[in-house]
Design an enzyme around this catalytic site. Sequence first.
Site, short mmCIF file in Angstrom:
data_model
loop_
_atom_site.label_atom_id
_atom_site.label_comp_id
_atom_site.label_asym_id
_atom_site.label_seq_id
_atom_site.Cartn_x
_atom_site.Cartn_y
_atom_site.Cartn_z
N TYR A 64 8.97 57.37 100.07
CA TYR A 64 10.37 56.77 100.20
C TYR A 64 10.66 56.28 101.64
CZ TYR A 64 14.90 56.00 98.20
OH TYR A 64 16.06 55.52 97.95
N LYS A 72 19.63 56.27 102.56
CA LYS A 72 20.48 56.86 101.42
C LYS A 72 21.20 58.19 101.78
CE LYS A 72 19.32 54.20 98.08
NZ LYS A 72 20.33 53.34 97.38
#
Length: 254
Positions: A155, A162
């Site tokens: 990720y 995020k």
Amino acid sequence: MFSLEGTTALIIGIANDQSIAWGCAKALKDRGAKLAVTYLNEKAEPHVRPLAERLEADIVLPLDVRDENQMDRVFAEIENRWGRLDTLLHSIAFCPKEDLHGRVIDCSAHGFSTAMDISVHSFLRLIRRSEPLMQNGGTCMTVSFYGAERVVDHYNIMGPVKAALESATRYVAAELGPKGISVHALSPGPLKTRAASGIDYFDELMNQAAERAPTHRLATIDDVGAFATFLASREAANVTGGIHYIDGGYSVVA
């Protein structure tokens, strides 16, 4: 329950019929909301416009969130057509591929600033324009991922991005709460979307999540849409600032 008759919603992030934004838009429409739908550019329009027509969207316009003029046009059209906005859904994220696939410490300044601008600051810009149209309160939602709080293989830089989005959600919820405007981050587990396809080994991540989740199944875009509809309703008026996990319980498993 959760009727949205007479309300209006701006949906940003529909790319195709697998998009989280599509699942949310369908659910909001089914509960009676009138919709405004945006598409990124001319290349995206043929994929998005037919879906907007299925939703019977009142407004369909291009929006690259980096283009202030396009953003101004969208909100001017909302004000002219409806005179108000009740719900904002921000379901977009982007990072240049070369930075997304590298180590966090190797992310370029350009890649980092681009990811933060499109994935995080655009949410703030949209809320700022929505605020004057939410005189009687409203709901602003974005989409996060549990890679914001835990390290998820591959990720990479989107984890810190995020995390910033979730922090912004809490701060803006505190700022706008007195005006009756709630702010939320929807955090489904891994879903097979166009955005997710850019992450290495994402199929493996989905299989692992389904195996470990208490329900042993992944969330769907319809699951996310159902929850978004509740948050947009009057019944959720006193709920704000949350990171809402819609992941079959995966986030509670050690």
